[in-house]
Design a protein around this motif. Structure first.
Motif, PDB file in Angstrom:
ATOM      1  N   THR A 114      -4.504  -2.786  -3.648  1.00 41.80           N
ATOM      2  CA  THR A 114      -5.433  -3.873  -3.940  1.00 41.80           C
ATOM      3  C   THR A 114      -6.586  -3.838  -2.935  1.00 41.80           C
ATOM      4  O   THR A 114      -6.527  -3.110  -1.935  1.00 41.80           O
ATOM      5  N   PRO A 115      -7.630  -4.647  -3.137  1.00 43.58           N
ATOM      6  CA  PRO A 115      -8.598  -4.849  -2.053  1.00 43.58           C
ATOM      7  C   PRO A 115      -7.899  -5.353  -0.788  1.00 43.58           C
ATOM      8  O   PRO A 115      -6.825  -5.983  -0.849  1.00 43.58           O
ATOM      9  N   ASP A 116      -8.525  -5.114   0.354  1.00 36.88           N
ATOM     10  CA  ASP A 116      -7.878  -5.323   1.649  1.00 36.88           C
ATOM     11  C   ASP A 116      -7.395  -6.749   1.875  1.00 36.88           C
ATOM     12  O   ASP A 116      -6.379  -6.970   2.540  1.00 36.88           O
ATOM     13  N   HIS A 117      -8.120  -7.727   1.347  1.00 33.61           N
ATOM     14  CA  HIS A 117      -7.771  -9.118   1.644  1.00 33.61           C
ATOM     15  C   HIS A 117      -6.454  -9.550   1.019  1.00 33.61           C
ATOM     16  O   HIS A 117      -5.915 -10.604   1.373  1.00 33.61           O
ATOM     17  N   TRP A 118      -5.901  -8.743   0.130  1.00 32.74           N
ATOM     18  CA  TRP A 118      -4.605  -9.040  -0.486  1.00 32.74           C
ATOM     19  C   TRP A 118      -3.453  -8.300   0.203  1.00 32.74           C
ATOM     20  O   TRP A 118      -2.288  -8.624  -0.025  1.00 32.74           O
ATOM     21  N   GLU A 217     -10.424 -15.382 -10.458  1.00 34.90           N
ATOM     22  CA  GLU A 217      -9.790 -16.343  -9.555  1.00 34.90           C
ATOM     23  C   GLU A 217      -8.627 -15.692  -8.820  1.00 34.90           C
ATOM     24  O   GLU A 217      -8.473 -15.839  -7.604  1.00 34.90           O
ATOM     25  N   PHE A 218      -7.813 -14.954  -9.552  1.00 37.08           N
ATOM     26  CA  PHE A 218      -6.665 -14.280  -8.950  1.00 37.08           C
ATOM     27  C   PHE A 218      -7.138 -13.116  -8.080  1.00 37.08           C
ATOM     28  O   PHE A 218      -6.528 -12.804  -7.058  1.00 37.08           O
ATOM     29  N   TRP A 219      -8.222 -12.447  -8.482  1.00 39.70           N
ATOM     30  CA  TRP A 219      -8.760 -11.354  -7.666  1.00 39.70           C
ATOM     31  C   TRP A 219      -9.176 -11.892  -6.296  1.00 39.70           C
ATOM     32  O   TRP A 219      -8.908 -11.271  -5.266  1.00 39.70           O
ATOM     33  N   LEU A 220      -9.842 -13.055  -6.263  1.00 42.84           N
ATOM     34  CA  LEU A 220     -10.238 -13.657  -4.989  1.00 42.84           C
ATOM     35  C   LEU A 220      -9.018 -13.993  -4.152  1.00 42.84           C
ATOM     36  O   LEU A 220      -8.972 -13.729  -2.956  1.00 42.84           O
ATOM     37  N   GLY A 221      -8.022 -14.590  -4.767  1.00 42.94           N
ATOM     38  CA  GLY A 221      -6.773 -14.883  -4.086  1.00 42.94           C
ATOM     39  C   GLY A 221      -6.949 -15.570  -2.749  1.00 42.94           C
ATOM     40  O   GLY A 221      -7.506 -16.675  -2.678  1.00 42.94           O
ATOM     41  N   PRO A 222      -6.505 -14.927  -1.642  1.00 45.26           N
ATOM     42  CA  PRO A 222      -6.566 -15.565  -0.317  1.00 45.26           C
ATOM     43  C   PRO A 222      -7.982 -15.788   0.214  1.00 45.26           C
ATOM     44  O   PRO A 222      -8.165 -16.551   1.158  1.00 45.26           O
ATOM     45  N   ALA A 223      -8.984 -15.122  -0.370  1.00 53.24           N
ATOM     46  CA  ALA A 223     -10.361 -15.236   0.118  1.00 53.24           C
ATOM     47  C   ALA A 223     -10.999 -16.550  -0.337  1.00 53.24           C
ATOM     48  O   ALA A 223     -10.521 -17.191  -1.282  1.00 53.24           O
ATOM     49  N   PRO A 224     -12.083 -16.965   0.300  1.00 56.16           N
ATOM     50  CA  PRO A 224     -12.764 -18.203  -0.117  1.00 56.16           C
ATOM     51  C   PRO A 224     -13.182 -18.152  -1.578  1.00 56.16           C
ATOM     52  O   PRO A 224     -13.533 -17.080  -2.102  1.00 56.16           O
ATOM     53  N   TRP A 255     -18.242  -6.319   1.945  1.00 56.44           N
ATOM     54  CA  TRP A 255     -18.228  -7.746   2.266  1.00 56.44           C
ATOM     55  C   TRP A 255     -17.113  -8.041   3.275  1.00 56.44           C
ATOM     56  O   TRP A 255     -15.959  -7.672   3.051  1.00 56.44           O
ATOM     57  N   HIS A 256     -17.454  -8.758   4.353  1.00 58.25           N
ATOM     58  CA  HIS A 256     -16.433  -9.103   5.348  1.00 58.25           C
ATOM     59  C   HIS A 256     -15.396 -10.069   4.802  1.00 58.25           C
ATOM     60  O   HIS A 256     -14.308 -10.199   5.375  1.00 58.25           O
ATOM     61  N   GLU A 257     -15.692 -10.749   3.721  1.00 58.50           N
ATOM     62  CA  GLU A 257     -14.711 -11.646   3.125  1.00 58.50           C
ATOM     63  C   GLU A 257     -13.502 -10.889   2.577  1.00 58.50           C
ATOM     64  O   GLU A 257     -12.404 -11.451   2.476  1.00 58.50           O
ATOM     65  N   TYR A 258     -13.706  -9.598   2.246  1.00 61.66           N
ATOM     66  CA  TYR A 258     -12.650  -8.834   1.587  1.00 61.66           C
ATOM     67  C   TYR A 258     -12.281  -7.540   2.321  1.00 61.66           C
ATOM     68  O   TYR A 258     -11.227  -6.958   2.045  1.00 61.66           O
TER      69      TYR A 258
END
Length: 456
Positions: A114-118, A217-224, A255-258
């Motif tokens: 997944t992307p890093d934020h997950w 929405e689920f892709w964003l998950g833990p991110a803002p 993006w630093h968010e992810y």
């Protein structure tokens, strides 16, 4: 790898019991522990399938059976199910929600791409569900996430492979590089330069309609929670078929968010090899200095002031002070690869070549027998997945263990923090905190969005 990082079968059982993991005698755990089974091949599932997710699945079908795939984009999920059917002649179950994968007792291990934020949330929950884990690099979004994963590996006794495959693959060039250094072919190492390329900024990216089939929405998950953004132009080549400029899909790396830009993308590969070669896999730097860098947007107090453009550094030169007066330079300039310089010579290595006078000298003065195997800790595995499965069978941590990965990834994370704040950072590698800088230390962790906390 230190002895403390290796789990015996007895310690593994104690760890699972301590964690309260259910079903110690489930078929999944029995197979992982080496019990007799009609099917000796481990059963895997992959979570996150675009690009690298398929790449690691594809090369793993030789060694494992895939019972399930999961992705928040139904188009990506469907396409990869069909590709996997052609590889293994058996259709895997398909899920949007990764938690359904973790609920299955027949799955021995998960591969996370997944992307890093997950990464951290899924990895921790997978270990608590009794799964061994292969997780793509960079393992974490923050330094404190790395500490949590280390804690959970010890607590649960799970085998955990990080996807820094240069340790096992690339024609053993990186292993040869480390063997050259260990054999004294360039004398005492003084400087290591990691060329990891830069990246371009973006134009302003407007809000757009979420593509059909993607659960954003689920892709964003833990991110803002933010609006989906994209421009019409499509990306071509590797990672193609998605918007060239967006705050999702392939561009999450910007993006630093992810993610963490090139520092945690290519940096997670080359800084890893640099630290391994230096014997610095259980320590860290004393100082990180952002010599020069360019951020694509304005920052205030370490945070971007706009939300409609890429915000990870586009160019940089970072100086890292390592033990024994060794200097690591991480730069966006020059060739992608690693230049080792010592008192007696220098050489360059990347995925395609290893060149320099010490390499040429091997024709007349080859490395001692077993030098490559000594670096790897035994016979080099066929590929990174094979090494992971060998670890699953022996219950020993594989070649890319979480402890050494996190130590080198701290350098990459700290480099990003230093650029965001515009100042040098002094690091305490024992306490694993920034010295005398509360503001900088606030970037060592990040709170997950409500509803997406780690289920422990």
């Amino acid at each position: 790898m230190s002895t403390s990082q290796k789990m015996s079968r007895r310690n593994f059982i104690q760890g699972v019991a301590f964690a309260g993991a259910a079903g110690i005698l489930s078929p999944s755990l029995n197979r992982a522990m080496g019990y007799e089974s009609p099917n000796e091949r481990p059963v895997f599932a992959t979570i996150g399938l675009r690009n690298q997710g398929w790449a690691i699945t594809n090369k793993s079908t030789k060694f494992a059976d895939f019972a399930a795939l999961a992705d928040v984009d139904e188009n990506v999920l469907g396409a990869n199910v069909e590709k996997l059917v052609k590889k293994q002649d058996k259709k895997p179950d398909a899920y949007k929600d990764y938690r359904k994968v973790l609920d299955r007792q027949d799955i021995d291990a998960v591969m996370i791409a997944t992307p890093d934020h997950w990464h951290t949330k899924i990895a921790v929950e997978a270990m608590l569900a009794g799964k061994d884990v292969y997780c793509e690099k960079p393992l974490t979004l923050t330094i404190d996430e790395g500490k949590l994963i280390e804690k959970m590996v010890k607590q649960t006794g799970r085998v955990f492979q990080v996807g820094t495959m240069q340790r096992s693959e690339s024609g053993q060039r990186f292993l040869q590089a480390i063997a050259l250094i260990r054999d004294g072919r360039i004398g005492k190492v003084q400087k290591v330069t990691c060329g990891i390329n830069g990246m371009e900024g973006s134009p302003k990216i407007p809000e757009a309609e979420v593509p059909e089939g993607l659960d954003y929405e689920f892709w964003l998950g833990p991110a803002p929670k933010v609006a989906y953004r994209a421009l019409p132009e499509m990306r071509e080549g590797y990672g193609g078929g998605v918007p060239l400029y967006s705050n999702c899909h392939y561009s999450f790396r910007n993006w630093h968010e992810y993610s963490g830009g090139k520092l945690t993308d290519w940096g997670a590969h080359h800084v890893d090899i640099a630290c391994w070669a230096l014997g610095a896999t259980d320590t860290g730097p004393s100082k990180i200095s952002p010599v020069s860098y360019e951020l694509p947007v304005e920052y205030k107090d370490g945070h971007p002031v706009v939300n409609d453009q890429y915000n990870a550094a586009t160019s940089f030169r970072i100086k890292v002070d390592m033990p024994e007066d060794v200097e690591i330079i991480i730069t966006s300039e020059g060739d992608n690869g690693i230049l080792f310089e010592g008192t007696k010579g220098r050489f360059f290595v990347n995925r395609g070549k290893i060149v320099g006078a010490p390499v040429e000298a091997l024709k007349d003065n080859p490395l001692p027998d077993g030098a490559i195997e000594a670096v790897y800790g035994g016979k080099v595995s066929e590929n990174h997945t094979a090494n992971f499965i060998e670890g699953m069978k022996s219950r020993k941590q594989p070649i890319s263990d979480v402890w050494s990965h996190n130590r080198m990834l701290e350098i990459c994370h700290l480099s990003n923090i230093a650029m965001r704040l515009g100042r040098d950072l002094n690091w305490d590698p024992k306490k694993r905190e920034i010295i005398g800088d509360d503001q900088a230390n606030s970037f060592l962790s990040r709170e997950n969005r409500k509803g997406y906390e780690i289920n422990m």
